[in-house]
Design an enzyme around this catalytic site. Structure first.
Site, PDB file in Angstrom:
ATOM      1  N   SER A   8       0.716  -1.200  -0.048  1.00  0.00           N
ATOM      2  CA  SER A   8       0.042   0.082   0.093  1.00  0.00           C
ATOM      3  C   SER A   8       0.975   1.087  -0.002  1.00  0.00           C
ATOM      4  O   SER A   8       1.643   1.514   0.880  1.00  0.00           O
ATOM      5  CB  SER A   8      -0.975  -0.110   1.243  1.00  0.00           C
ATOM      6  OG  SER A   8      -1.323   1.281   1.351  1.00  0.00           O
ATOM      7  N   HIS A  31      -1.269  -1.115  -4.389  1.00  0.00           N
ATOM      8  CA  HIS A  31      -2.601  -0.783  -3.436  1.00  0.00           C
ATOM      9  C   HIS A  31      -2.733   0.755  -3.497  1.00  0.00           C
ATOM     10  O   HIS A  31      -1.778   1.324  -2.646  1.00  0.00           O
ATOM     11  CB  HIS A  31      -2.566  -1.610  -2.245  1.00  0.00           C
ATOM     12  CG  HIS A  31      -3.840  -1.412  -1.438  1.00  0.00           C
ATOM     13  ND1 HIS A  31      -5.071  -2.391  -1.901  1.00  0.00           N
ATOM     14  CD2 HIS A  31      -4.226  -0.688  -0.519  1.00  0.00           C
ATOM     15  CE1 HIS A  31      -5.902  -1.819  -0.992  1.00  0.00           C
ATOM     16  NE2 HIS A  31      -5.420  -0.829  -0.280  1.00  0.00           N
ATOM     17  N   MET A  66     -12.164   4.698  -0.636  1.00  0.00           N
ATOM     18  CA  MET A  66     -12.461   4.945   0.865  1.00  0.00           C
ATOM     19  C   MET A  66     -13.177   6.360   0.590  1.00  0.00           C
ATOM     20  O   MET A  66     -12.910   7.171   1.185  1.00  0.00           O
ATOM     21  CB  MET A  66     -11.692   4.798   1.697  1.00  0.00           C
ATOM     22  CG  MET A  66     -11.238   3.587   2.110  1.00  0.00           C
ATOM     23  SD  MET A  66      -9.786   3.434   3.029  1.00  0.00           S
ATOM     24  CE  MET A  66      -8.692   3.434   1.600  1.00  0.00           C
TER      25      MET A  66
HETATM   26  C1  DX5 Z   1      -6.314   1.746   5.587  1.00  0.00           C
HETATM   27  C2  DX5 Z   1      -5.936   1.188   4.161  1.00  0.00           C
HETATM   28  C3  DX5 Z   1      -4.733   0.410   3.897  1.00  0.00           C
HETATM   29  C4  DX5 Z   1      -3.519   1.107   4.851  1.00  0.00           C
HETATM   30  C5  DX5 Z   1      -2.845  -0.457   5.391  1.00  0.00           C
HETATM   31  O1  DX5 Z   1      -7.540   2.311   5.641  1.00  0.00           O
HETATM   32  O2  DX5 Z   1      -6.797   0.765   3.594  1.00  0.00           O
HETATM   33  O3  DX5 Z   1      -4.474   0.166   2.699  1.00  0.00           O
HETATM   34  O4  DX5 Z   1      -2.542   1.390   3.873  1.00  0.00           O
HETATM   35  O5  DX5 Z   1      -1.757   0.249   6.058  1.00  0.00           O
HETATM   36  P1  DX5 Z   1      -1.007  -0.859   6.956  1.00  0.00           P
HETATM   37  O6  DX5 Z   1      -0.438  -2.172   6.332  1.00  0.00           O
HETATM   38  O7  DX5 Z   1       0.205  -0.178   7.905  1.00  0.00           O
HETATM   39  O8  DX5 Z   1      -2.224  -1.357   8.117  1.00  0.00           O
HETATM   40 ZN    ZN Z   2      -6.419  -0.087   1.445  1.00  0.00          ZN
END
Ligand code: DX5
Ligand code: ZN
Length: 228
Positions: A8, A31, A66
């Site tokens: 991500s 991502h 989101m």
């Molecule tokens: C959070 C995002 C994730 C985020 C995850 O709402 O959708 O994709 O980047 O981050 P980590 O892996 O650090 O929990």
């Molecule tokens: Zn995400």
């Protein structure tokens, strides 16, 4: 049943996104977390950044929206170059129509569930989707702790995929790390998003390889993967 690791870029340096994409070459997807400060209390990036990133990397983009009013915006992310577009069911007025529109435009259609959203009401929609995303944190921020209470939902979703004989990928996102990825894989996930666990590592590409090795080790022995 191939394991996929999707770093991500929320945890990357936004001033150097092209380089940060290259730092995880070998990842299956990038991502990309799109937040609108309404659906979640955080604001990230939108269509123009996705367009530029799609031109700057050969790694396909997995856009996680989101945002409110997903019906209106999600198709624009396909046009911007995303190969997979995930909308939240809580933000979609007509999820079946939207999934069909995303597919018709040429991308993989994916639907996400916040932690408090159950899978059961959406059983009949699963054939319309290429991937289902089960959030393992409340969406909005990277670096949060993995919610173990989501493991039963992952198991139940994997069972529905098996029951209907679907080729549906099951993604988990939030708190996925060396400490938690094996639990997710054992429960039935096969696509793993990792932000801080990848970009917080001194060697992000090595972190991707290590996560893949861990997940593959579990999936190769998992009961849910045996009959495939
Ligand atoms: C959070 C995002 C994730 C985020 C995850 O709402 O959708 O994709 O980047 O981050 P980590 O892996 O650090 O929990
Ligand atoms: Zn995400």
């Amino acid at each position: 049943m191939a394991v996929q690791i999707n770093p991500s870029i929320l945890s990357a340096d936004f001033a150097r996104l092209a380089e940060e994409a290259k730092a995880v070459e070998g990842a299956d997807w990038l991502h990309v977390d799109v937040m609108d400060n309404h659906f979640v209390p955080n604001l990230t990036l939108g269509v123009p950044v996705v367009e530029s990133l799609a031109r700057a990397t050969d790694t396909p983009l997995d856009c996680h929206l989101m945002i409110e009013d997903a019906d209106r915006w999600a198709p624009q992310y396909v046009e911007a170059g995303a190969s997979s577009v995930t909308f939240h069911v809580e933000a979609a007025g007509a999820p079946v129509r939207l999934a069909r529109e995303i597919r018709a435009k040429g991308a993989r259609a994916s639907m996400a569930l916040k932690p408090a959203t159950p899978i059961e009401p959406y059983e009949d929609l699963l054939p319309e989707l290429d991937m289902l995303l089960i959030m393992t944190v409340e969406p909005g921020f990277g670096g949060q702790s993995f919610l173990d209470i989501m493991l039963p939902k992952i198991r139940r979703t994997r069972e529905l995929i098996r029951k209907h004989g679907l080729e549906l990928w099951l993604q988990v996102d939030g708190g996925v790390s060396a400490a938690t990825i094996e639990r997710c894989a054992e429960a039935g996930a096969d696509v793993f998003v990792a932000g801080s666990a990848v970009y917080g590592a001194s060697d992000p590409a090595a972190a991707v390889r290590a996560l893949r090795t861990q997940a593959e080790g579990v999936v190769s022995k998992a009961s849910w993967a045996c009959d495939h």
